[in-house]
Scaffold this motif. Structure first.
Motif, short mmCIF file in Angstrom:
data_model
loop_
_atom_site.label_atom_id
_atom_site.label_comp_id
_atom_site.label_asym_id
_atom_site.label_seq_id
_atom_site.Cartn_x
_atom_site.Cartn_y
_atom_site.Cartn_z
N ARG A 104 3.42 85.12 62.29
CA ARG A 104 3.00 86.26 61.47
C ARG A 104 3.76 86.31 60.15
NH1 ARG A 104 2.93 90.15 66.48
NH2 ARG A 104 1.07 89.34 67.50
N ALA A 105 4.92 85.69 60.11
CA ALA A 105 5.61 85.59 58.82
C ALA A 105 4.88 84.59 57.93
CB ALA A 105 7.06 85.17 59.03
N GLY B 33 0.36 86.44 56.85
CA GLY B 33 0.56 87.88 56.68
C GLY B 33 -0.74 88.64 56.72
N ASN C 268 -0.92 101.34 54.85
CA ASN C 268 -0.01 101.86 55.87
C ASN C 268 1.45 101.56 55.54
OD1 ASN C 268 -0.23 99.14 56.21
ND2 ASN C 268 -0.56 99.19 58.41
N PRO C 269 1.93 102.10 54.40
CA PRO C 269 3.35 101.88 54.10
C PRO C 269 4.21 102.56 55.16
CG PRO C 269 2.44 103.56 52.66
CD PRO C 269 1.29 102.99 53.43
N PHE C 270 5.41 102.01 55.36
CA PHE C 270 6.36 102.67 56.26
C PHE C 270 6.84 103.96 55.59
CE2 PHE C 270 7.42 98.08 57.18
CZ PHE C 270 6.70 98.04 58.35
N PRO C 271 7.15 104.97 56.37
CA PRO C 271 7.70 106.19 55.75
C PRO C 271 9.15 105.97 55.31
CG PRO C 271 7.48 106.47 58.12
CD PRO C 271 6.94 105.12 57.80
N LYS C 272 9.33 105.00 54.44
CA LYS C 272 10.65 104.68 53.89
C LYS C 272 10.48 104.55 52.38
CE LYS C 272 11.80 101.56 57.74
NZ LYS C 272 13.01 102.02 58.37
N TYR D 24 11.79 95.10 53.86
CA TYR D 24 11.89 95.05 55.33
C TYR D 24 11.63 93.65 55.88
CZ TYR D 24 11.26 95.93 60.23
OH TYR D 24 11.38 95.86 61.58
N GLY D 25 10.52 93.04 55.45
CA GLY D 25 10.17 91.71 55.97
C GLY D 25 11.26 90.68 55.68
N ILE E 228 14.34 91.23 57.97
CA ILE E 228 14.32 90.82 59.38
C ILE E 228 14.19 89.32 59.52
CG2 ILE E 228 13.46 93.01 60.31
CD1 ILE E 228 10.71 91.76 60.49
N HIS E 229 13.66 88.64 58.49
CA HIS E 229 13.55 87.19 58.59
C HIS E 229 14.73 86.49 57.94
CE1 HIS E 229 9.66 87.41 60.43
NE2 HIS E 229 9.20 88.16 59.46
N ARG F 246 4.46 94.09 50.15
CA ARG F 246 5.22 93.94 51.39
C ARG F 246 4.80 92.66 52.11
NH1 ARG F 246 4.22 98.72 55.44
NH2 ARG F 246 2.24 97.64 55.68
#
Ligand SMILES: Nc1ncnc2c1ncn2[C@@H]1O[C@H](COP(=O)(O)OP(=O)(O)OP(=O)(O)O)[C@@H](O)[C@H]1O
Ligand SMILES: [Mg+2]
Lengths: 442, 280
Positions: free
Chosen positions: B112-113, B116, B123-127, B135-136, B139-140, B189
């Motif tokens: 999935r990386a 994409g 659907n942005p994150f509430p951040k 974020y991506g 985490i990678h 993103r």
């Protein structure tokens, strides 16, 4: 489908209005309005009834209990005679602690009434002050040994009869046989009052003392500490267990018959009467594991069983309320399932989870029945210093005091109820504030 | 009735040799992604009936077809987003650079990386805007240190054509942007982890015409660096942004070819009817 023009009367049946339609329509509208009004009135009525009942309940508790926040004290000139307390002048707290403080208080009191020489008269005088007042005086002297050898006015806790008399709960004109204070004692009180030697002061003992057989010395501190340890154990155990179980069920568990079965049973658990959890605690923690009786650790374990379903259900609802688009977004850029949950789902569900935890704990704080089953009804004077010591809890203390015949205990029962309610309101307030603080929109 | 006979005809027409010929109509390069005989079931209900389709590198491939024909389902197969759907079963072969994406050795998170996705609804994150993009890469482990991360965020936002609008408020919440800006934030993103393929499921369906034009321009730019698969209900959009178009119907791939050819001279009558709006 053909493009031919529609027949002119295709909707004739729909357009036609039956005879008397106008009137019936009006009647229908009127009925609808009436029904809406009735429905609103009913709802408003229900709310008013609930509010009224709550108000009656609260006002009766406050009316009965507010007196307990005041306690009558007598100002007695006490000579802390070195010859009695510390004849050899050692200054050793061990020696001073063994002194007869009761005698010193009584002598100070007799000094105020020089005409009372006979034993019965003096006996009446000794009943004016609490029989446990010596302990408080002793503590005072131990805290400040330089007091030894001085004479000073000390506010001594009055006995509960004097206290109730001063608060008007014991009628002066009742027949002498029906009141606990004899005429001599009442005369003495009147004289003390005239001299400004008797006074009602804020009752700090209620907050600093443990339980006692003497109502004037009985306080809630032991119960508060016991309840604190109960909440600590319950929170530390039920939060990770409940949230973990909910997370697993909601995010990881395959939808199968087994998980359905577990789900149904968690909901059933929430409906089990709390005394059953007490029996379970008695059988398992005390019977099987031989854990200490009356200890907050066992109470906490038992309350954990009771709180778990509340937390599981609330947490699952909070998790389910997180929009699936957030899941997809995180998975879509290559977050693993656990990362998705930790980084996105849990933070969004946090306000709901916290509310569930606090509501569960508030329920546990007010719970009495299971604690009775595991022996937390014992008469315990000292506040526990660890969760493994015998202890009471706030609701159990209320239960114990409510059982005592003295008028002063009745008053303290209501005061303890007020304090418990204050804690519950505080917890609910925290739940609301946390909700506000962490709530995010998406 | 009519539709069914036509379908049977296409099913016959699309047996392997011809499908392969259709797939290899373009220049002779290895496809970025390829699917062979992909069948998919949601529980007992079959949603895909053997899809053979090649996705060529550095092209935008448009998936069109009537509602419920399985475009989103097919798209989700490409990065295994169907894995999380309860009761979903899949058969057939899906490859990325010749590697089977369902191979046991393939880590779905790594996949999935590399492939994409941008969703229909922003659907942005509430951040914050910054954290959404970072974020991506975080985490990678794509950035060492804040400076590198700042660069990644800037390049991603520039790539998504959002930089000018948000440069001065990177730490404002991403959910506070307009719908079109949010969708471009989601694109930023997605490209921040430098995927090889970007899947877009009706990325403009929640946007107004101006925001749509923005995103369309963006897709046309992005395809030079990424491979793009886009689902759309908008024929003009498919014609504008894609180089190849695939027409789906009732879980089957009816026709695939150069976008110009599919829109001007479709091989199948059903494609013709759908494109001209006489079908559905
Ligand atoms: N999670 C699911 N569970 C069961 N059936 C599903 C699921 N998702 C899709 N389907 C079914 O699979 C078929 C294909 O759905 P899909 O969402 O792929 O269609 P689509 O081409 O994307 O349609 P649209 O253009 O309306 O988005 C539909 O019949 C749909 O009902
Ligand atoms: Mg779709």
């Amino acid at each position: 489908m053909t493009d031919a023009a529609p027949a002119p009367d295709r909707f004739s049946r729909l357009r036609a209005r039956p005879e008397g339609f106008e009137e019936r329509s009006k009647a229908l509208t009127a009925r609808r309005y009436a029904r809406e009004r009735r429905f609103k009135a009913l709802g408003l009525g229900a709310i008013l009834v609930a509010m009224a009942l709550l108000l009656i309940l609260l006002s009766s508790v406050v009316r009965q209990g507010y007196g307990a926040f005041w306690q009558t004290y007598v100002r007695v000139p006490v000579t802390l005679d070195a010859a009695v307390l510390d004849p050899k002048g050692t200054g050793d707290p061990e020696v001073i602690g063994k002194g007869n403080f009761q005698k010193l208080i009584y002598e100070g009191l007799f000094g105020l009434f020089p005409e009372a020489k006979a034993r019965p008269e003096r006996r009446q005088l000794t009943r004016l002050v609490s029989s446990g007042a010596n302990l408080i005086l002793r503590q005072k002297v131990l805290d400040d040994p330089s007091l030894v050898g001085t004479t000073r006015d000390v506010w001594i806790v009055a006995s509960d009869e004097v206290d109730q008399f001063m608060k008007g709960a014991i009628a002066r004109d009742a027949p002498p046989a029906a009141r606990p204070l004899k005429d001599g004692a009442i005369a003495a009180i009147d004289r003390l009052e005239a001299d400004g030697r008797i006074e009602q002061r804020f009752n700090t003992l209620l907050f600093t003392q443990g339980d006692s057989r003497e109502p004037e010395l009985a306080g809630i501190w032991g119960a508060v500490v016991g309840s604190f340890y109960l909440m600590l154990v319950t929170a530390l155990l039920s939060t990770p267990l409940g949230v973990g179980a909910a997370l697993y069920l909601e995010e990881f568990a395959p939808k199968s018959r087994a998980t359905d079965f577990i789900e149904v049973n968690i909901n059933n658990l929430a409906a089990v009467p709390s005394i059953v959890f007490g029996l379970l605690g008695l059988a398992v923690f005390l019977g099987l594991f031989n854990m200490p009786r009356s200890a907050p650790i066992v109470g906490g374990l038992t309350l954990t069983l009771m709180t778990l379903p509340t937390i599981v259900v609330a947490t699952r609802a909070a998790l389910r309320a997180v929009p699936p688009s957030i899941h997809q977004a995180a998975l879509g850029i290559g977050a693993s399932k656990v990362q998705t949950i930790w980084h996105h789902v849990l933070p969004l569900a946090l306000p709901g989870i916290l509310t569930g935890v606090i509501i569960g704990l508030a329920q546990a704080l007010g719970e009495t029945a299971p604690l009775l089953m595991i022996g937390m009804v014992a008469f315990v004077v000292d506040a526990p210093s660890t969760p493994f010591d015998p202890s009471t809890a706030l609701p159990v203390q209320i239960y114990l005091w409510a059982d005592s015949p003295e008028r002063a205990f009745t008053e303290r029962t209501s005061a303890a109820i007020m304090i418990l309610l204050a804690f519950l309101i505080l917890m609910n307030l925290i739940a609301v504030l946390l909700r506000r603080r962490f709530e995010r929109r998406w | 009735m009519q539709g069914e006979t036509a379908l049977n005809a296409t099913a016959l027409a699309l047996d392997p040799p011809q499908a392969a010929r259709a797939a290899e109509a373009g220049p002779k390069t290895a496809p970025k992604m390829a699917t062979r005989g992909v069948k998919l079931w949601y529980g007992a209900k079959q949603a895909l009936f053997g899809i053979d389709l090649d996705i060529k590198a550095n092209e935008a491939t448009a998936l069109i077809g009537p509602s419920g024909c399985g475009k989103s389902t097919y798209l989700r197969c490409l990065n295994r987003m169907n894995d999380v759907i309860e009761g979903c079963r899949i058969e057939g072969e899906i490859t990325l650079d010749g590697e089977d994406v369902y191979d046991r050795r393939i880590d779905v998170v790594q996949l999935r990386a590399r492939v994409g996705m941008v969703f229909q609804k922003p659907n942005p994150f509430p951040k914050s805007i910054y954290d959404n993009v970072a974020y991506g890469p975080r985490i990678h482990g794509l950035a060492r240190g804040k400076a590198e991360m700042d660069e990644i965020v800037e390049q991603s936002l520039k790539g998504a054509g959002l930089w000018k609008e948000v440069a001065d408020r990177l730490h404002a919440p991403g959910t506070g942007l307009s719908g079109g800006q949010q969708q471009r934030l989601c694109i930023a993103r997605a490209i921040a982890v430098s995927p090889e393929v970007i899947l877009m499921d009706e990325p403009c369906s929640a946007l107004d015409p101006i925001a749509t034009a923005h995103v369309e321009e963006l897709i046309d730019e992005l395809r030079h660096d990424f491979t793009i698969v886009i689902v759309t209900h908008n024929m003009q959009q498919a014609a504008r942004v894609s180089q190849r178009t695939a027409f789906f119907h009732l879980g089957k791939l009816i026709e695939v070819g150069e976008t110009d050819q599919v829109f001007t001279n479709p091989r199948e009558r059903m494609t013709q009817e759908y494109i001209t709006g006489r079908f559905g």
